[in-house]
Structures are given as C-alpha cells and as structure tokens.
Design an enzyme around this catalytic site. Structure first.
Site, PDB file in Angstrom:
ATOM      1  N   HIS A 324      12.721  96.136 123.907  1.00  0.00           N
ATOM      2  CA  HIS A 324      11.346  95.541 123.743  1.00  0.00           C
ATOM      3  C   HIS A 324      10.541  96.066 124.479  1.00  0.00           C
ATOM      4  CE1 HIS A 324      12.217  93.397 119.754  1.00  0.00           C
ATOM      5  NE2 HIS A 324      13.331  93.174 120.612  1.00  0.00           N
ATOM      6  N   HIS A 367      13.572  83.581 124.411  1.00  0.00           N
ATOM      7  CA  HIS A 367      12.339  82.988 125.831  1.00  0.00           C
ATOM      8  C   HIS A 367      11.533  81.873 126.335  1.00  0.00           C
ATOM      9  CE1 HIS A 367       8.291  86.286 127.029  1.00  0.00           C
ATOM     10  NE2 HIS A 367       9.199  85.546 128.145  1.00  0.00           N
ATOM     11  N   GLU A 373       0.973  79.732 125.091  1.00  0.00           N
ATOM     12  CA  GLU A 373       0.606  81.056 123.666  1.00  0.00           C
ATOM     13  C   GLU A 373      -0.137  79.685 122.735  1.00  0.00           C
ATOM     14  OE1 GLU A 373       4.108  82.438 123.339  1.00  0.00           O
ATOM     15  OE2 GLU A 373       4.045  84.036 125.321  1.00  0.00           O
ATOM     16  N   TYR A 382       3.610  86.424 108.598  1.00  0.00           N
ATOM     17  CA  TYR A 382       3.950  87.710 109.941  1.00  0.00           C
ATOM     18  C   TYR A 382       5.253  86.848 110.874  1.00  0.00           C
ATOM     19  CZ  TYR A 382       4.248  87.359 115.462  1.00  0.00           C
ATOM     20  OH  TYR A 382       5.205  87.966 116.355  1.00  0.00           O
ATOM     21  N   HIS A 403      11.740  80.089 122.965  1.00  0.00           N
ATOM     22  CA  HIS A 403      11.115  79.398 121.949  1.00  0.00           C
ATOM     23  C   HIS A 403      12.275  80.947 121.001  1.00  0.00           C
ATOM     24  CE1 HIS A 403       7.955  81.835 124.562  1.00  0.00           C
ATOM     25  NE2 HIS A 403       8.784  82.752 123.555  1.00  0.00           N
TER      26      HIS A 403
END
Length: 489
Positions: A324, A367, A373, A382, A403
């Site tokens: 990523h 992460h 955020e 989503y 998360h």
C-alpha cells in the site's frame, strides 16, 4: 429548480463541451444540472464583471468608480505577507459592507462549540473508537443552514488563530433575507443529502453531494435548499487556508488538479429590503441588520474567492507492484500548521479506483497513526468500516489508537492471491485528518446516535504464531548450534 442526480451515475454527470439546446457552450466541466457559470483554476488571480467595463484599469481605487460604485478591499492576510501567501479581493458594489445598523448579541447555540481545549467542561477526551449513525434532519420548525449547525469535534480555539472544528448541518429551510459571515475561519462544506444553492458576494455556487465548496473567512454567503431538507458536514479551520498538497515525485499532474476547481462569476442583487447578517466570531453569534442586499457586488478581482470542486474528478494513484501507499495519496486539500512537518488539517477522499497490488495484504493494514481521523460517507458503501457506517454517519479515531479489520477479513485476505479489483464502487467516503488531538462536544458525546466500535470484533484475532512453535524452536536451535560451531564449541 435543479434536482440531484443519482450518485451512482457519477460517471455520466459531466457534460464537458456538450452543447446546450440553445447552442451555447456550458461552463467548464460542470454537472449537467448545474445552472451556473464558473472560472477554473486554483490560487489564481481572478476577475469577473457582471457589467462589462466596471473594473478600473491600471488602479484599484480610483476617485470615481464607474456607475457610482464603491470600491471595497477584503484583505485576508497580513499586508506584508509574502506574495504566494498574500490573500485579497477588490469588490465594486452598490453599497459598501459598512452600511449596516450595528451589532447585537444572539443567544448562545448550546449545540455549537468553539473552545476545544480540555479545560472546557463541555468537551470530552476519549481514546475510544466512536461512531455515529446518520443524524436526523429536523422535520418540524424552520431550521436554516446557520440555525442547523451542530459541532462534533475539534481542537484549539479560534481566538488562538490555530485549530479546527468538525460540524454537521441539519436544515430544512432556505436562508431568506439572511446571510452569514464566519469571522473565525474557513468553511469546507460537504453536502451529503440534498444540493446547496449558495449565493456569495462573488457570485453563485451550486454544490451537490459528491462536491465540496470552501467559503473563506469573512465572505458573506446565503444557502438555499433546492432539494428540500439537507444534511452534510463542515471542516472549519482557524489561522490557515486550504491549499493543494505537494505532488513530489508524482510530478505536475494527479490527485486534485488545479483546473478542476471552479470559482463563481459576478452576479449582483440590488434590493432595498430588510436583511439580517449573522456573524460568527470567537464561536459566538452576532446579528447585524441592514436595508439592502449584501450581494450587490457588480464586479470583483483578486485571489480570495470562494470555490467548489467535484470529488469525482479526483485522480487516484496507487501501487502498481506491491504494498500500500500511505493514505496521503488521497489528499484533496491540506491546510498547513505552524509545524512544517504536520498539517493542521487534511481533507482526503476514498472514491472508486482499482487495486492491483501483487503479493500484498489488500485490506487496510493494522495501524497506529499519529493523526486524529474523522470519517464520513457521502454515498455508497465503504469497506473497512462496520455495517453501521452509513451515508451521513461519522466514525472517529484519535491518534495512536490501533485499528484494523476483524480476523475473518484478515484470514480471507491472507488465504489466496486476490484478483485485480475495483474498490469503493459507486461510493465516496472522506476523512478529515489532523495532527492535533480532537475533543468531542457535549452534543455529539450525549447524542442518541453515538455508539462505540465493538472491541469484540477483534477478540478472535488468534495467535497464529504459537501454532508454529515446533518449527520456531527448531530454527532457533539450529541457530544456536551454528553459533556454537562458529565459536569452536
């Protein structure tokens, strides 16, 4: 009035150079049902005249402006700010903004907040991953855009000239003979349900779900609701302005291209009638009355202009080999802070794109991130959030809270090589991200729509490593033996 198109048909919303029935060419790159003309660009020097020949030539403030208009400058930066940061606009109008009847205090709106310092008893600090189902739009009473503001989270205080806040707006009535001015900072407005027909001193903006607009500090505006009851999000920043993120090795193109940002053209309104102007200053609200329209600007020029952007024009980039790329590649706009290495605010989007990375764990990796955020969903579904993450909802994680996905998704993604795939199909989600820690307002903290991300979803993240104990012990033993032989033992 123009009506919102089906968001799933976003591929078809541009008419580009399609000729209208009357033979005219429509404004650059707008949706088919957008009734207005625009000027493309970002951070340009623009000018616009509703009556040709109005703007003075060779100077800004002549002794007599044509048609008896008044010259008024709006200065949004220090006078001596460097050229690339110097923000101003000259407006040529029927009556200057100073023609008003003074200010009166308005009652505090208990559902809005400006002081997000932890010493404020009306805000809450929590490491818990929080979420809210879509907030209900009021069905009774007359609630316009300003009356419908509700604060969710933020950091800092506008009087300190650095910080930000995230609000929602829930309204069922157009603003009539009523305009607003945010004297604290810039509003980045994200409609989610229903279009916004926004009148500004510089002209008109028609902003639909899937688009955003930025109304900058000190600019007067009025919001109409052509589709009826409306809901959306606002990112407010203090002490900074939004700019395009640097592209670095991407070069000159990609992400949000400057040519896709649209600015209004001059459109004036001459009206002798009672108007109310609502000022937001230090998070408090004040009222000023006047007997003429605040939108009587016949011409203007400058670089301090409201603008809009269609999120479906965002040029996504990503890995075409392995792994990523960090989510900064999804940044549409950024607002710098006083720390050159950490932005005050980033506005990111997650829209339809291809994922083709090989030999790669495709879901978002587990992460822990320094940034706060806050996510919202404009339309569609989503992946990466629970089923309760719905259009109009909110999801929040503060800095360094871990998360990632549940074990079932981890196991499925690890089991077999994934195909090239289209992700976020027919969906647009966004993230409002900041280097600063957020506090949560009383209104959001106590709201019936609030719920916590269920920690049990991660309970079955099994310890796979221990299942390989014999293999690991053998490898470690072989390593000890090799070390002993190397030392002559």
């Amino acid at each position: 009035m123009p009506q919102l198109e089906d968001p799933k048909e976003y591929q078809k919303i541009f008419h580009w150079a399609e000729t209208q029935k009357d033979g005219s060419i429509p404004s650059f790159g707008v949706r088919k049902n957008d009734p207005y003309e625009y000027q493309p660009g970002f951070d340009n020097l623009f000018e616009s005249e509703a009556v040709p020949g109005t703007i003075p030539k060779g100077q800004n403030s002549p002794r007599c402006v044509r048609f008896g208009l008044y010259a008024e400058q709006m200065t949004a930066s220090a006078f001596v700010a460097p050229r690339h940061l110097n923000k101003k606009a000259w407006l040529y109008r029927a009556r200057p903004a100073v023609a008003h009847q003074g200010f009166t205090d308005l009652p505090d709106n208990k559902d809005t907040e400006s002081n997000y310092l932890p010493i404020n008893p009306r805000v809450h600090v929590s490491p818990t991953q929080l979420a809210w189902l879509p907030f209900d739009i009021p069905s009774d009473g007359d609630i316009d855009f300003i009356s419908g503001l509700r604060s969710i989270a933020g950091s800092g205080d506008p009087t300190l000239r650095e910080g930000l806040a995230v609000h929602t707006f829930l309204c069922n009535k157009s603003m009539e003979k009523r305009a607003a001015v945010n004297s604290d900072g810039d509003f980045l407005i994200v409609p989610q349900q229903g279009a916004l027909d926004i009148q500004t001193e510089f002209g008109m903006l028609f902003v639909q779900p899937g688009e955003i607009c930025v109304i900058q500090r000190g600019q007067r505006f009025k919001v109409g609701l052509p589709d009826g009851p409306t809901r959306g999000y606002i990112l407010e920043i203090w002490g900074s302005n939004f700019q395009l993120p640097e592209l670095g090795p991407l070069g000159a193109n990609g992400l949000a291209n400057a040519r896709d940002f649209l600015h209004p053209v001059a459109k004036y309104e001459i009206e002798q009638a009672a108007w109310e102007i609502i000022y937001k200053l230090g998070g408090k609200f004040f009222q000023s009355k006047q007997n003429h329209s605040p939108f009587d600007v016949v011409a203007w020029h400058g670089n301090y202009i409201p603008y809009k952007y269609d999120l479906t024009k965002f040029v996504n980039v990503g890995s075409i080999s392995v792994d990523h790329i960090d989510p900064s590649i999804f940044c549409v706009l950024t607002a710098p802070s006083r720390d050159p290495a950490a932005p005050l605010a980033d506005f990111l989007i997650f829209s339809p794109r291809w994922d083709v990375a090989s030999h790669t764990y495709r879901p978002p990796y587990y992460h822990r991130n320094a940034a706060s955020e806050l996510m919202g969903l404009i339309y569609g579904e989503y992946a990466g959030r629970s089923d309760e993450f719905q259009p109009g909802g909110v999801s929040f994680e503060c800095g360094f809270v871990p998360h990632g996905v549940a074990y079932e998704e981890f196991k499925m993604a690890s089991a077999a090589p994934p195909p090239e795939m289209r992700i976020s199909k027919d969906a647009v989600a966004f993230m409002m991200e900041s280097s600063r820690p957020f506090t949560i307002t009383d209104w959001a903290w106590n709201h019936e729509k609030k719920h916590e991300h269920e920690p049990k979803m991660w309970d079955n993240l099994v310890d796979n490593f221990s299942h390989h104990k014999e293999e690991v012990d053998r490898i470690l033993a072989e390593g000890v033996n090799k070390l002993g032989l190397a030392n002559g033992r």
